[in-house]
Motif scaffolding. Sequence first.
Motif, short mmCIF file in Angstrom:
data_model
loop_
_atom_site.label_atom_id
_atom_site.label_comp_id
_atom_site.label_asym_id
_atom_site.label_seq_id
_atom_site.Cartn_x
_atom_site.Cartn_y
_atom_site.Cartn_z
N ASP A 192 0.81 -1.22 0.00
CA ASP A 192 0.00 0.00 0.00
C ASP A 192 0.84 1.27 0.00
O ASP A 192 0.32 2.35 0.28
CB ASP A 192 -0.93 0.01 1.23
N SER A 193 2.13 1.15 -0.29
CA SER A 193 3.03 2.31 -0.18
C SER A 193 3.13 3.08 -1.49
O SER A 193 3.11 2.51 -2.58
CB SER A 193 4.42 1.85 0.24
N THR A 194 3.26 4.38 -1.34
CA THR A 194 3.52 5.27 -2.47
C THR A 194 4.05 6.60 -1.92
O THR A 194 3.54 7.06 -0.89
CB THR A 194 2.27 5.50 -3.33
N PRO A 195 5.08 7.16 -2.53
CA PRO A 195 5.89 6.66 -3.64
C PRO A 195 6.83 5.54 -3.19
O PRO A 195 6.95 5.28 -1.99
CB PRO A 195 6.67 7.90 -4.08
N LEU A 196 7.50 4.93 -4.16
CA LEU A 196 8.47 3.87 -3.88
C LEU A 196 9.85 4.34 -4.30
O LEU A 196 10.06 4.79 -5.43
CB LEU A 196 8.10 2.60 -4.63
N LEU A 197 10.78 4.23 -3.38
CA LEU A 197 12.15 4.70 -3.60
C LEU A 197 13.12 3.55 -3.39
O LEU A 197 12.93 2.73 -2.48
CB LEU A 197 12.48 5.83 -2.60
N VAL A 198 14.14 3.48 -4.23
CA VAL A 198 15.25 2.54 -4.03
C VAL A 198 16.51 3.34 -3.73
O VAL A 198 16.78 4.36 -4.39
CB VAL A 198 15.49 1.64 -5.25
N VAL A 199 17.27 2.89 -2.75
CA VAL A 199 18.60 3.44 -2.48
C VAL A 199 19.62 2.36 -2.84
O VAL A 199 19.47 1.21 -2.43
CB VAL A 199 18.76 3.84 -1.01
N HIS A 200 20.62 2.73 -3.62
CA HIS A 200 21.73 1.81 -3.89
C HIS A 200 23.01 2.47 -3.39
O HIS A 200 23.60 3.29 -4.08
CB HIS A 200 21.87 1.46 -5.37
N PRO A 201 23.46 2.12 -2.18
CA PRO A 201 24.62 2.81 -1.60
C PRO A 201 25.96 2.30 -2.08
O PRO A 201 26.98 2.97 -1.92
CB PRO A 201 24.45 2.53 -0.10
N GLY A 202 26.00 1.11 -2.68
CA GLY A 202 27.28 0.47 -2.99
C GLY A 202 27.94 1.01 -4.24
O GLY A 202 27.27 1.40 -5.21
N THR A 203 29.25 1.02 -4.23
CA THR A 203 30.05 1.40 -5.39
C THR A 203 31.46 0.85 -5.20
O THR A 203 31.85 0.50 -4.09
CB THR A 203 30.09 2.93 -5.58
N THR A 204 32.21 0.72 -6.28
CA THR A 204 33.50 0.06 -6.21
C THR A 204 34.59 0.92 -5.56
O THR A 204 35.51 0.40 -4.97
CB THR A 204 33.97 -0.36 -7.61
N TRP A 205 34.48 2.23 -5.67
CA TRP A 205 35.50 3.12 -5.08
C TRP A 205 35.06 3.54 -3.68
O TRP A 205 33.95 4.04 -3.50
CB TRP A 205 35.67 4.38 -5.92
#
Length: 357
Positions: A192-205
């Motif tokens: 039932d959620s809105t809006p929907l957000l994705v966080v992508h914290p990972g990175t190679t450096w």
Amino acid sequence: MRPPEFSRILIVKLSALGDVAHALPVLDYLKKAAPRARIDWAVDRRFSGLLEGNGALFRVLPLDLRRLKREWTTGSARKEAAEAVRELRQGRYDVAFDIQGNAKSGVVTRLSGARLRFGFDRHGVREAPNLLFTNRKVALRPEDQHITRKLLRVVSAPFGGDFDLSSLRAEIHTTEAQERRAAEVVQDAFPDSTPLLVVHPGTTWQTKRMDPGFWAEAVGILKRRFRRMGVFISWGSEEERREAEEIRQIAGPWVKPLPKLSLGDLAAVYRKCGFLMAPDTGPLHVAAAAGAKTVSVFRVTDGNRNAPYGTGHRFIQAPMPCTACLRKRCAQDAECRRSIAPGAAADAMAGLIGRAG
């Protein structure tokens, strides 16, 4: 002058994930400039999923370059390399565009057998040996600050050298099964959620990363503004999974790490959710190509060059005098992280969500 009528075209863009995503508008350009041409793309096998199913491509040529380099002395690796060359030559290409600009891509471009081999000139090339393998060197223009403009400058050269980046699309194909999988993931976690957000914290450096507390505070600010918001955290490696769990522990149980997903499944989830926050990392550019609106944080790389292009994207550059330094290690790393406030990222995302609403 009448533009050339190429019938067989090869794109050489091998890696990495974000760089391949940056290059996707090249396909849209070529389909418009050479609508009858058959277009193939040579890519590192690890990133071929980004191209599979794309209707603008006749063939995706996945190359296992890491393994071939590591096991070159073995008979199986040499046999695989010979087969890869045969497959390249079967394309009988009129033209190849090397938009990677390093030694590896130069070798692949030369082995393709294409008569015309376009690439960067000595000022734009990433590795000087690449110049040995191309026979049409393209100079960049002062306005080619963004990486996608640089790639398009090379590809547009035989067609007059002009293009409108704002009119070109990036496309990532996702299957019906991947779309169903994305819908199930979202429905199970946030029915039932809105809006929907994705966080992508990972990175190679390490010098691109932000602390887990940064992301937790940013999504906390957004949650207070958008009470029904659901937040996912995407991850790839085991280290990134642990970081996702740490962010969830700081922010609260309403933040949920995604399950382990394939590249296609992940693109479908990004498309389904519609919003993503991240540092300069491959999944940021996958999300943008999948149609999500993004807010990105840039420290040692330059957002003017690398951030997703277009009105649905915002980036925040670290306000340090040495910003965009390209250092993988830095004594001022902690200070640089602190120079960007979580509220700035939250405000930028709130603006995008408000516009979408």
